[in-house]
Scaffold this active site. Structure first.
Site, PDB file in Angstrom:
ATOM      1  N   ASN A   9       0.878  -1.179   0.000  1.00  0.00           N
ATOM      2  CA  ASN A   9       0.000   0.000   0.000  1.00  0.00           C
ATOM      3  C   ASN A   9       0.913   1.226   0.000  1.00  0.00           C
ATOM      4  O   ASN A   9       1.528   1.542   1.008  1.00  0.00           O
ATOM      5  CB  ASN A   9      -0.892  -0.031   1.252  1.00  0.00           C
ATOM      6  CG  ASN A   9      -1.681   1.254   1.409  1.00  0.00           C
ATOM      7  OD1 ASN A   9      -1.776   2.062   0.491  1.00  0.00           O
ATOM      8  ND2 ASN A   9      -2.258   1.443   2.591  1.00  0.00           N
ATOM      9  N   GLU A 168      -5.821  -4.609  10.366  1.00  0.00           N
ATOM     10  CA  GLU A 168      -4.697  -3.709  10.627  1.00  0.00           C
ATOM     11  C   GLU A 168      -4.963  -2.915  11.905  1.00  0.00           C
ATOM     12  O   GLU A 168      -5.715  -1.929  11.883  1.00  0.00           O
ATOM     13  CB  GLU A 168      -4.543  -2.712   9.473  1.00  0.00           C
ATOM     14  CG  GLU A 168      -4.260  -3.359   8.144  1.00  0.00           C
ATOM     15  CD  GLU A 168      -3.595  -2.372   7.182  1.00  0.00           C
ATOM     16  OE1 GLU A 168      -2.476  -2.651   6.761  1.00  0.00           O
ATOM     17  OE2 GLU A 168      -4.189  -1.321   6.888  1.00  0.00           O
ATOM     18  N   SER A 213       3.124  -2.373  10.309  1.00  0.00           N
ATOM     19  CA  SER A 213       4.563  -2.528  10.545  1.00  0.00           C
ATOM     20  C   SER A 213       5.103  -3.908  10.136  1.00  0.00           C
ATOM     21  O   SER A 213       5.979  -4.464  10.796  1.00  0.00           O
ATOM     22  CB  SER A 213       4.913  -2.225  12.007  1.00  0.00           C
ATOM     23  OG  SER A 213       4.622  -0.870  12.310  1.00  0.00           O
TER      24      SER A 213
END
Ligand code: PGA
Length: 251
Positions: A9, A168, A213
């Site tokens: 992304n 996420e 992350s």
């Protein structure tokens, strides 16, 4: 058997010229991914979509980061699904936490966009996840369950068969603070069970990704979890070297 999926992304990064360079450099990686039954993709900005589509391998998934649910009309600044389709774009990231936070993207809006995507036989990557305050208040499953249920309410098992959901946790995005693989597995499993409750056995075909992350050093650990089918990667997907390492580490 669910195929692994590694999706970058890019957010609001890369000039079209930089996106082109990346697309060309990624060609052998798309081949490598294909040989290993892995789906590989990137989500460039609108202005780079056509460039990446043109210069990357045909096997590379190219996803838009947003879309409007109406076909056309007086919606200044928006891009519609037919406009994306004209460029061969059939994947769209929906409900990313940055859009939820800065652009008032509600579960209802996500629902409307996904209804339009399903009607066009396109693939939404529906992002869900809790904030730090919600995580600390032990509300993760309440929040994520509501996002999944409200976002996907009323669709059929046929609609959702190609859907991708990305878990996420907001507190792990771009912060370097990873959710442990145990958390990732627990919540991705919870997402799948919620999907099973809503849509039945098609839940076993729907891919659930972890994001937040993800780096070359930890990507393998996440993907070894039984309910984590891939990763949605921001920062570590921007440089071709790091993107390549992400892929090589899950072969
Ligand atoms: P990050 O972003 O990998 O930089 O944490 C992930 C995302 O927002 O999809």
């Amino acid at each position: 058997m669910r195929r692994k999926l590694l999706l970058g992304n890019w957010k609001m990064n890369k000039l079209a010229s930089e996106a082109k360079e990346f697309a060309i450099a990624s060609r052998p990686l798309a081949e490598l991914a294909k040989k290993n039954n892995i789906d590989l993709g990137v989500g460039p900005t609108y202005l780079s979509l056509a460039t990446v589509k043109e210069f990357a391998s045909k096997d590379m998934i190219v996803a838009a980061q947003n879309c409007h649910y109406k076909e056309s009309g007086a919606y200044t600044g928006e891009v519609s699904i037919p406009m994306l389709k004209e460029f061969g774009i059939d994947w769209v990231i929906i409900g990313h936490s940055e859009r939820r936070a800065y652009d008032n993207e509600t579960n209802q809006k996500c629902h409307d966009k996904m209804a339009a995507l399903f009607a066009n036989k396109m693939v939404p990557v529906y992002c869900v996840g809790e904030t730090l305050a919600e995580f600390e208040a032990l509300k993760t499953k309440e929040v994520v369950g509501k996002q999944v249920r409200e976002g996907l309410e009323g669709f059929t098992s046929e609609d959702v068969k190609d859907l991708v959901v990305a878990y996420e946790p907001v507190w792990s995005i771009g912060t370097g603070k990873n959710a442990s693989s145990a958390i990732a597995q627990d919540i991705c499993h919870f997402v799948r069970e919620t999907l099973r409750d809503m849509f039945g056995k098609v839940a076993d075909e729907i891919r659930v990704l972890y994001g937040g992350s993800v780096k070359p050093v930890n990507v393998k650990e996440y993907l070894s979890c039984p309910d984590v089918d891939g990763a949605l990667v921001g920062g570590a997907s921007l440089k071709i070297e790091s993107y390549e390492e992400l892929l090589r580490n899950i072969l």
